[in-house]
Write an enzyme that holds these catalytic residues in place. Structure first.
Site, PDB file in Angstrom:
ATOM      1  N   LYS A 243       0.855  -1.186   0.000  1.00 26.54           N
ATOM      2  CA  LYS A 243       0.000   0.000   0.000  1.00 26.54           C
ATOM      3  C   LYS A 243       0.895   1.241   0.000  1.00 26.54           C
ATOM      4  O   LYS A 243       1.746   1.387   0.868  1.00 26.54           O
ATOM      5  CB  LYS A 243      -0.911   0.011   1.219  1.00 26.54           C
ATOM      6  CG  LYS A 243      -1.923   1.157   1.227  1.00 26.54           C
ATOM      7  CD  LYS A 243      -2.830   1.056   2.453  1.00 26.54           C
ATOM      8  CE  LYS A 243      -3.934   2.108   2.397  1.00 26.54           C
ATOM      9  NZ  LYS A 243      -3.398   3.477   2.393  1.00 26.54           N
ATOM     10  N   GLU A 383       3.278   1.847   4.506  1.00 24.89           N
ATOM     11  CA  GLU A 383       1.915   2.249   4.834  1.00 24.89           C
ATOM     12  C   GLU A 383       1.052   1.045   5.200  1.00 24.89           C
ATOM     13  O   GLU A 383       0.180   1.131   6.049  1.00 24.89           O
ATOM     14  CB  GLU A 383       1.314   2.984   3.635  1.00 24.89           C
ATOM     15  CG  GLU A 383      -0.121   3.421   3.799  1.00 24.89           C
ATOM     16  CD  GLU A 383      -0.264   4.614   4.733  1.00 24.89           C
ATOM     17  OE1 GLU A 383      -1.415   4.995   5.010  1.00 24.89           O
ATOM     18  OE2 GLU A 383       0.766   5.157   5.174  1.00 24.89           O
ATOM     19  N   GLY A 693      28.366   6.139  20.793  1.00 25.05           N
ATOM     20  CA  GLY A 693      27.281   6.827  20.109  1.00 25.05           C
ATOM     21  C   GLY A 693      26.849   5.998  18.913  1.00 25.05           C
ATOM     22  O   GLY A 693      26.728   4.776  18.995  1.00 25.05           O
ATOM     23  N   ARG A 765      25.629   9.851  28.628  1.00 23.39           N
ATOM     24  CA  ARG A 765      24.380   9.932  27.886  1.00 23.39           C
ATOM     25  C   ARG A 765      23.340   9.049  28.572  1.00 23.39           C
ATOM     26  O   ARG A 765      23.672   8.279  29.464  1.00 23.39           O
ATOM     27  CB  ARG A 765      24.584   9.468  26.433  1.00 23.39           C
ATOM     28  CG  ARG A 765      25.576  10.344  25.679  1.00 23.39           C
ATOM     29  CD  ARG A 765      26.034   9.717  24.394  1.00 23.39           C
ATOM     30  NE  ARG A 765      27.074  10.534  23.766  1.00 23.39           N
ATOM     31  CZ  ARG A 765      27.838  10.119  22.774  1.00 23.39           C
ATOM     32  NH1 ARG A 765      27.705   8.906  22.284  1.00 23.39           N
ATOM     33  NH2 ARG A 765      28.763  10.925  22.256  1.00 23.39           N
TER      34      ARG A 765
END
Length: 823
Positions: A243, A383, A693, A765
């Site tokens: 779709k 989708e 990271g 972090r």
């Protein structure tokens, strides 16, 4: 070189008849693999590994097995072009290898050692990270029989965490990972004659189709619409399509010109601009084609927002038309013709003008059960899918013959707890969280998608994580909270107003697979029991970087656990510390020089060449000083590429691969392997670690002979040559605008006093990821480097050992760097 290797492949094929790619020359350095399932004269599987710009190939009659006891016979075949990685289709009868072929598995691979030497010796070990095949594998060449020129091998699975004795992966997972269809479904869909090859006359006979009615071309055909559904239909008689997320548009082609009519009946021919040119070569006089106008990203996914932007900017060159139906052709109304026959005729009509680089594409389908395509659409962020009755006519209304199923969203969520079943005490559900702005928020529970083994094993695995776990607001009272160090892959329909997931389905835990090393124990014990007893931190329960983050004590315990592995890379090197005394993200700073109250166990030294003035820098001399720093809020350790006894002569260089926006971690892994290959060509042995990271550090040990200026210049030349050879992958510019979809290869870590995160250093972090050394052949098993963090890495390194334990034994002279005067 790569083109020459394809001579045998091309000699065996007539590319005017077969849809197989002829192939082009490619640079070496990639690390992809594919396994094809091939129904030819003899049914078999084909293993293909990307090496030196081509696909090294082996035919495996019985297919690969996850059971290490199953030794599978394999025959080396001709090298195939890289374009074969995505090839799926039917090779015509009479052609070499005639028959259907699907992409049964694909992913990345890495050799365990030098691939060329291993292939030459006949003892080839490698690792796969695909959707079905993972872990270590071996190809062992058999002794040839007298007069037999064939290269016969045995393929088998190594005994590791991904081995599954007794499992028949071929029967359990028969479908293509590319289209979701089985090879039988591919063969059935291609039962009609194959589309004519470009350049040959196309014979289209619409009037021969049952249900075709001779009629003038209508001014408009209203689009058939699909009925929404919660799940794709199963059983025979259905075909399933992707779709698209765009504008439904009918293309009216007549006498060489095309006009575009939207679902509402508006003429958008001028608005679609350059898209009309894609239809100019259609081999017909009149046609009405039903399809969707979209803009697709680099991964082939359509996004409505991108389409709106392209139309607003007048960028019609970005538009793509996906055609999926043919209501009218050359004087014949085809609306009463069964769907599958219309689609087969459409494929033949589009064959001369469509292709990978064209703006006009045929929207293919999967026959039979659409669940595999639906799951794949969810994973890729598509989708959804549209399911259609294969025998249905075209009806200008919303009908049950077309059904649309919106794809589930897919995401990774930290596991923050679990609940137990009242019956038997097994797992009932996992609690899920989500990091936002450094804070962990409750996102609901997932209680479906687990197999029987997971229901039994997950509570035992999660129970040790309960100590020190934060309790999240809105979490249910019966939830056993755990530290958020494991991550679950989840599909879900949508979210509630407060962000909780609806209709969540568990798809698995996201975790790297780390191979056990032969030398799993550290060579020296740096951290003694007395050192451990001396660990002291005030405010041990202070949370870092958010109310649900790890604690100050967690940092101290982590560094004690990994100290035996980290200290060999840290002792007697100039060190820069990253401190966060309060645990707040905004209160993080670098400490290059000794500070007030610094523990006596931490050493310092004087550098007379730092900018012409004498300054003191920090160094770690022993375990006691290393462990004492947790009390002072030290989160990160960064080291120079030299020892303080030889400040002017570096003994390690670092190439920091920093991916820009749009670069997936898998692409960074492939880039690191390419850098490793270049360095090996210079006689240098490269080691790799995560950066903590999204990037990777490729590190090379050196004999400390050359000085900093020479080393910095030479590594810059190496980085520049790599970027010049692969301009679509690498840049050497720090400018952010030049790094989108590329990887910045940063060689500036190799300047005097520049630092890089030390091996095993945490990063300041959320959830404290680590800069973790890994084996090269383990890189492919890491989907998300942040999974190697303060909680998971100690166990990995205890079981696998330090992959960098012998790094100094591989020190070499950096070619081109001279022992020049000055620094």
């Amino acid at each position: 070189m790569a083109a020459a290797k394809l001579t045998a492949y091309r000699r065996k094929r007539d590319f005017s008849r077969t849809p197989e790619p002829a192939g082009a020359a490619h640079d070496p350095g990639g690390s992809r693999f594919v396994v094809h399932k091939h129904h030819a004269t003899a049914d078999h599987y084909d293993l293909r590994l990307e090496l030196d710009g081509v696909l090294k190939s082996w035919a495996v009659p019985k297919g690969p097995s996850l059971d290490p006891a199953a030794k599978r016979y394999a025959v080396a075949t001709e090298d195939h072009p890289l374009e074969y990685l995505d090839f799926e289709g039917v090779i015509p009868a009479g052609e070499y290898g005639g028959g259907p072929m699907i992409v049964w598995d694909r992913g990345d691979w890495a050799p365990m050692g030098d691939a060329h030497a291993a292939l030459a010796s006949g003892d080839f070990k490698f690792r796969l990270w695909g959707e079905k095949l993972k872990g270590g594998w071996m190809l062992v060449r058999l002794k040839p029989k007298p007069g037999d020129a064939r290269a016969d091998w045995l393929l088998f699975k190594e005994k590791d965490a991904s081995a599954e004795p007794g499992t028949d992966i071929l029967s359990a997972r028969p479908e293509s990972v590319q289209s979701g269809r089985t090879i039988e479904e591919l063969a059935a869909a291609a039962a009609d004659p194959a589309p004519a090859a470009p350049g040959r006359p196309v014979r289209l006979r619409p009037g021969a189709l049952k249900g075709a009615v001779r009629a003038p071309m209508p001014a408009r055909v209203k689009p058939q619409l699909a009925t929404p559904s919660q799940a794709p239909p199963s059983g025979p008689g259905w075909v399933h399509e992707i779709k698209f997320d765009g504008y439904r548009t009918a293309a009216h082609f007549e006498h060489g010109a095309v006009s575009f009519i939207t679902r509402a009946g508006l003429d958008w021919t001028r608005r679609y601009g350059e898209l009309a040119a894609a239809f100019s070569g259609l081999p017909c006089k009149q046609a009405i084609i039903d399809g969707e106008v979209v803009v697709v990203d680099a991964h082939g996914v359509s996004h409505f927002a991108d389409l709106q932007q392209a139309l607003a900017e007048g960028a019609s060159h970005r538009l793509t038309y996906y055609a999926f139906d043919l209501p009218y052709l050359d004087g014949w109304d085809l609306r009463q013709v069964p769907l599958l026959r219309r689609k087969q005729l459409l494929a033949r009509l589009l064959a001369p003008v469509s292709g990978p680089r064209a703006a006009l594409h045929y929207s293919d389908h999967v026959a039979g059960n659409g669940q595999a395509l639906y799951d794949r659409a969810s994973e890729l962020g598509l989708e959804g899918i549209v399911s259609k009755r294969a025998d249905a006519p075209y009806v200008e209304a919303r009908t049950a013959a077309w059904v649309k199923t919106k794809a589930l969203a897919a995401g990774d969520f930290p596991v923050v707890g679990y609940t137990l079943s009242a019956e038997g005490g097994g797992l009932a559900a996992l609690g899920l969280g989500e990091w936002e702005g450094g804070e962990l928020h409750w996102r609901g529970k997932v209680g479906t998608g687990f197999d029987a083994g997971e229901l039994r094993s997950l509570p035992a695995r999660l129970a040790p994580l309960r100590d020190g776990a934060p309790t999240l607001p809105r979490a249910p009272r019966d939830l056993h909270a755990v530290r958020p160090v494991l991550t679950a892959r989840v599909h879900y329909a949508n979210r509630t107003r407060d962000g909780s997931l609806r209709h969540a389905v568990f798809k698995g835990l996201r975790e790297p697979e780390i191979r056990a090393a032969a030398d799993a124990a550290p060579r020296r014990r740096w951290i003694t029991d007395a050192d451990l007893a001396s660990i002291f931190v005030t405010n041990p329960g202070r949370r870092l970087f958010g109310s649900a983050g790890p604690t100050k004590l967690d940092v101290a315990v982590y560094y004690a656990q990994v100290g035996d592995f980290m200290l060999p890379h840290l002792i007697d090197r100039p060190v820069t510390l990253v401190r966060s005394p309060t645990g707040k993200a905004g209160d993080v700073f670098y400490q290059r020089h000794p500070f007030s109250g610094m523990p006596k166990a931490v050493d310092s030294f004087e550098d007379a060449a730092a900018g012409g003035e004498r300054r003191r820098f920090i160094a770690i001399a022993d375990a006691k000083g290393y462990l004492a720093l947790a009390q002072f809020g030290v989160i990160e350790f960064h080291t120079w590429g030299c020892r303080r006894a030889a400040l002017e002569r570096p003994d390690r260089i670092t190439f920091d691969l920093d991916p820009g926006e749009g670069v997936a971690f898998r692409a960074t892994v492939a880039a690191a392997l390419a850098v490793r290959q270049v360095l090996a060509g210079l006689g240098l042995t490269a080691f790799v670690k995560t950066s903590g990271g999204k990037g990777l550090h490729v590190v090379v040990p050196l004999e400390p002979r050359a000085r900093w200026k020479s080393v910095h210049r030479t590594t810059g030349e190496i980085a520049g040559s790599i970027a010049a050879a692969h301009p679509d992958t690498f840049v050497t510019s720090m400018a952010k605008d030049k790094r989108r979809n590329r990887i910045f290869i940063d060689f500036h870590r190799n300047a005097r006093s520049a630092t890089a995160a030390a091996p095993y250093s945490l990063r300041a972090r959320v959830n404290l990821p680590a800069s973790a050394p890994v084996n090269w052949d383990d890189l492919a098993s890491i989907d998300a480097p942040e999974d190697l963090n303060y909680s998971t890495l100690p166990e990995f390194v205890r079981s696998s050992g330090d992959p960098w334990a012998d790094i100094d034994r591989h020190a070499a002279i950096l070619p081109g760097a001279t022992d020049e005067t000055g620094v």
